[in-house]
Design an enzyme around this catalytic site. Sequence first.
Site, PDB file in Angstrom:
ATOM      1  N   GLU A  38       0.996  -0.994  -0.066  1.00 34.01           N
ATOM      2  CA  GLU A  38       0.811  -0.035  -0.210  1.00 34.01           C
ATOM      3  C   GLU A  38       0.633   1.425   0.272  1.00 34.01           C
ATOM      4  O   GLU A  38       0.047   2.458  -0.494  1.00 34.01           O
ATOM      5  CB  GLU A  38      -0.979  -0.209   0.964  1.00 34.01           C
ATOM      6  CG  GLU A  38      -1.387   1.436   1.467  1.00 34.01           C
ATOM      7  CD  GLU A  38      -2.206   1.393   2.983  1.00 34.01           C
ATOM      8  OE1 GLU A  38      -2.604   2.730   2.886  1.00 34.01           O
ATOM      9  OE2 GLU A  38      -2.614   0.802   3.294  1.00 34.01           O
ATOM     10  N   ASP A  42       0.326   4.303  -3.434  1.00 33.45           N
ATOM     11  CA  ASP A  42       0.077   4.969  -2.963  1.00 33.45           C
ATOM     12  C   ASP A  42       1.454   6.016  -3.894  1.00 33.45           C
ATOM     13  O   ASP A  42       1.330   7.117  -4.227  1.00 33.45           O
ATOM     14  CB  ASP A  42       0.283   5.049  -1.029  1.00 33.45           C
ATOM     15  CG  ASP A  42       0.098   6.760  -0.507  1.00 33.45           C
ATOM     16  OD1 ASP A  42      -1.202   7.872  -1.916  1.00 33.45           O
ATOM     17  OD2 ASP A  42       0.741   7.443  -0.533  1.00 33.45           O
ATOM     18  N   GLU A 114      -4.679   0.714  -3.835  1.00 27.95           N
ATOM     19  CA  GLU A 114      -3.902   1.006  -3.843  1.00 27.95           C
ATOM     20  C   GLU A 114      -2.471  -0.221  -3.783  1.00 27.95           C
ATOM     21  O   GLU A 114      -1.362   0.192  -4.504  1.00 27.95           O
ATOM     22  CB  GLU A 114      -3.027   2.553  -2.687  1.00 27.95           C
ATOM     23  CG  GLU A 114      -3.864   2.736  -2.396  1.00 27.95           C
ATOM     24  CD  GLU A 114      -3.541   4.597  -1.863  1.00 27.95           C
ATOM     25  OE1 GLU A 114      -4.161   5.363  -1.693  1.00 27.95           O
ATOM     26  OE2 GLU A 114      -2.981   3.680  -0.624  1.00 27.95           O
TER      27      GLU A 114
END
Length: 223
Positions: A38, A42, A114
């Site tokens: 993640e 991102d 993400e």
Amino acid sequence: MNWQQEFKNPDLLREAFTHRSYLNEHPEINLSHNERLEFLGDAVLELVTTEYLYTKYQDANEGELTAYRAALVNTETLSAVAREAGMNDYLLLSRGELRDTGRARSVILANTFEAVLGAIFLDRGYLAVRDFLDHYLFPKTDKIVKEALWQDAKSLFQEKAQSVSGVTPDYRVLGEVGPDHDKIFTVGLYLNKEQISTGTGPSKQRAEQEAARLGLIIKEWNN
């Protein structure tokens, strides 16, 4: 686009869908949770989205591009796209998290989206991430820009109301439903005693923004 079957390393995809809570209930399973992916995803999302918007809207200034990006990659948009892509069906969650399908699930889905981007980047690189976003996320851009979903609707409505009518808008909570951890609020937007619109959302602030957005359309102040 069958993104589930295009992975060279399926373990990356499995990790992307593994929530920390699942491993807490299944310590015997030799898996990592998805928070590192993640983190990577991102950053990749921000870069790919920034390049896309920079190229698409060549007359937009830095502030406008930043606002477009914020609206495109917020939790609400990402969780909706994750659902459309079928990601909800693959989540590995604890029994408690499985029962919660409200706001908490939306956050988990946005984070998983993400993480999947991070997995795609490691598995097949930058262009594969761009192809994925071209298919699932970037088609949302035109609606966001056309309907001014990137703007702070409350500030814009107040500015218009004061300049056109000389009135400061008032927001009133008309109702709320659901348990404390997953309430839905309904808010009315008023000019003096006239109700202009209503908005709903998982918080009073979100409901007010929705009421203001609809108010701008109703008053034809969104141009």
